[in-house]
Motif scaffolding. Structure first.
Motif, PDB file in Angstrom:
ATOM      1  N   SER B  17    -100.282  14.004  54.634  1.00  0.00           N
ATOM      2  CA  SER B  17     -99.987  13.191  55.812  1.00  0.00           C
ATOM      3  C   SER B  17    -100.492  13.923  57.045  1.00  0.00           C
ATOM      4  O   SER B  17    -100.821  15.110  56.981  1.00  0.00           O
ATOM      5  CB  SER B  17     -98.489  12.985  55.932  1.00  0.00           C
ATOM      6  OG  SER B  17     -97.859  14.184  56.276  1.00  0.00           O
ATOM      7  N   TYR B  19     -98.810  14.843  59.478  1.00  0.00           N
ATOM      8  CA  TYR B  19     -97.845  15.895  59.789  1.00  0.00           C
ATOM      9  C   TYR B  19     -98.102  17.137  58.931  1.00  0.00           C
ATOM     10  O   TYR B  19     -98.080  18.256  59.428  1.00  0.00           O
ATOM     11  CB  TYR B  19     -96.426  15.374  59.553  1.00  0.00           C
ATOM     12  CG  TYR B  19     -95.354  16.200  60.193  1.00  0.00           C
ATOM     13  CD1 TYR B  19     -95.066  16.069  61.546  1.00  0.00           C
ATOM     14  CD2 TYR B  19     -94.630  17.127  59.454  1.00  0.00           C
ATOM     15  CE1 TYR B  19     -94.078  16.830  62.141  1.00  0.00           C
ATOM     16  CE2 TYR B  19     -93.643  17.887  60.039  1.00  0.00           C
ATOM     17  CZ  TYR B  19     -93.368  17.746  61.387  1.00  0.00           C
ATOM     18  OH  TYR B  19     -92.396  18.500  61.970  1.00  0.00           O
ATOM     19  N   ASP B  20     -98.371  16.916  57.649  1.00  0.00           N
ATOM     20  CA  ASP B  20     -98.713  18.030  56.756  1.00  0.00           C
ATOM     21  C   ASP B  20     -99.916  18.802  57.291  1.00  0.00           C
ATOM     22  O   ASP B  20     -99.909  20.029  57.348  1.00  0.00           O
ATOM     23  CB  ASP B  20     -99.087  17.498  55.362  1.00  0.00           C
ATOM     24  CG  ASP B  20     -97.895  16.892  54.640  1.00  0.00           C
ATOM     25  OD1 ASP B  20     -96.756  17.251  54.989  1.00  0.00           O
ATOM     26  OD2 ASP B  20     -98.129  16.066  53.736  1.00  0.00           O
ATOM     27  N   ARG B  66     -93.708   8.509  55.386  1.00  0.00           N
ATOM     28  CA  ARG B  66     -94.904   9.306  55.613  1.00  0.00           C
ATOM     29  C   ARG B  66     -96.137   8.498  55.233  1.00  0.00           C
ATOM     30  O   ARG B  66     -96.107   7.706  54.292  1.00  0.00           O
ATOM     31  CB  ARG B  66     -94.853  10.590  54.789  1.00  0.00           C
ATOM     32  CG  ARG B  66     -93.621  11.435  55.062  1.00  0.00           C
ATOM     33  CD  ARG B  66     -93.423  12.528  54.029  1.00  0.00           C
ATOM     34  NE  ARG B  66     -94.423  13.565  54.117  1.00  0.00           N
ATOM     35  CZ  ARG B  66     -95.367  13.800  53.214  1.00  0.00           C
ATOM     36  NH1 ARG B  66     -95.453  13.019  52.160  1.00  0.00           N
ATOM     37  NH2 ARG B  66     -96.222  14.775  53.357  1.00  0.00           N
TER      38      ARG B  66
END
Lengths: 170, 170
Positions: B17, B19-20, B66
């Motif tokens: 994602s 964010y990852d 996500r």
DNA sequence: GGCGCCATGTAAACCGTTACATGATTCA
DNA sequence: TGAATCATGTAACGGTTTACATGGCGCC
């Protein structure tokens, strides 16, 4: 990052034209970075507008006229303010080197403090890198392993250089 | 420099994602650089628009949903094209490391060639630095002398690392 | 004549940051 | 109740590059 104060710092050592600055910066391309003409000239105009520098048009018979910029007292003050400000969590190598190059405006003590601060910051990042390199350890791709290894080497070398330089300074 | 392909390259190893990606990049902040969320998400949207990745919305009960991005075959092709392109006179350390991290997409021979090319480029810049450091020699300010010295050390170390790594690879 | 160097400049495009907005959950 | 983490997103702003324009000089 911001070339504005770096350029101002170069002018603090000697008056230069935009072309001179660009040439010098080009020679430092690998070490720091080289902004293009389209960045250098507007920066100079902006410094002039803020009265941090003055211009002198130097006419040449065989070559085009050069606009030589000279730092003003206000410029020196602004430069001192910029150099004096704390390093935050900045740590970009380029910014470190740009400031280091302008160390002539710093006292011996301030320079020592600057290098010590840099060393402690690099140490933090070395530790962090060791940690994630340890976590990823096996399984992780060859590329990542090599990149981590390079980072470890670079950080270790920098700390070593800082330590030696600090010893030479005292 | 361009995070677009670096992000695509990370997705080639495993779906992630935004964010990852941001978290991983943050851990590499010192080594490479860490683009902000305001840069990561639009890049992902752009990759999606060009059909180089696909999205899967993964719902979580306790945490927000996500959006996990997966590389497509077209994406892998585009990545190979980017990695395969010659290094020009690029030589930015960050770009070198970004590509090195994606070396999983390279054959052993290609990787060796890549590292050799990098080494010869660093050598050129080391020679250039030695020359200007020699020219400026005395008289030049302490700051410049230190910066040149650091550059010499860094370049020498990198060449040494490249040589050792190349030996380990053969 | 054409190329390259010297020397300055501008405008559009690009990429990235900063600052904001949303909203749920967990922990003190 | 408030702060921190998870998670995504947008819009304005800023700095730089790219690509252009100008023009004279020296060299092959």
């Amino acid at each position: 990052m911001n070339f504005r104060y770096f350029i101002l710092g170069l002018l603090a050592e000697q008056p230069m034209s935009g072309y001179d600055i660009k040439l010098f910066l080009k020679s430092l391309d690998w070490l720091i970075a080289s902004p293009s003409f389209g960045s250098v000239y507007p920066t100079l105009h902006s410094l002039l507008e803020d009265a941090l520098v003055t211009v002198d048009v130097v006419e040449n018979d065989d070559k085009p006229a050069r606009k030589v910029y000279t730092i003003t007292e206000a410029g020196r003050q602004a430069l001192r303010a910029w150099i004096g400000q704390p390093l935050e969590c900045d740590i970009s190598l380029k910014t470190f080197l740009m400031r280091l190059m302008l160390a002539g405006n710093l006292s011996r003590d301030e320079l020592v403090t600057y290098l010590q601060k840099r060393r402690s910051q690099v140490k933090v990042h070395l530790d962090a890198l060791e940690k994630i390199a340890g976590e990823h350890d096996e399984a992780v791709g060859l590329g990542k392993r090599l990149a981590f290894d390079f980072g470890l080497t670079a950080a270790t070398t920098e700390i070593h250089w800082l330590t030696q330089t600090l010893e030479g300074l005292s």
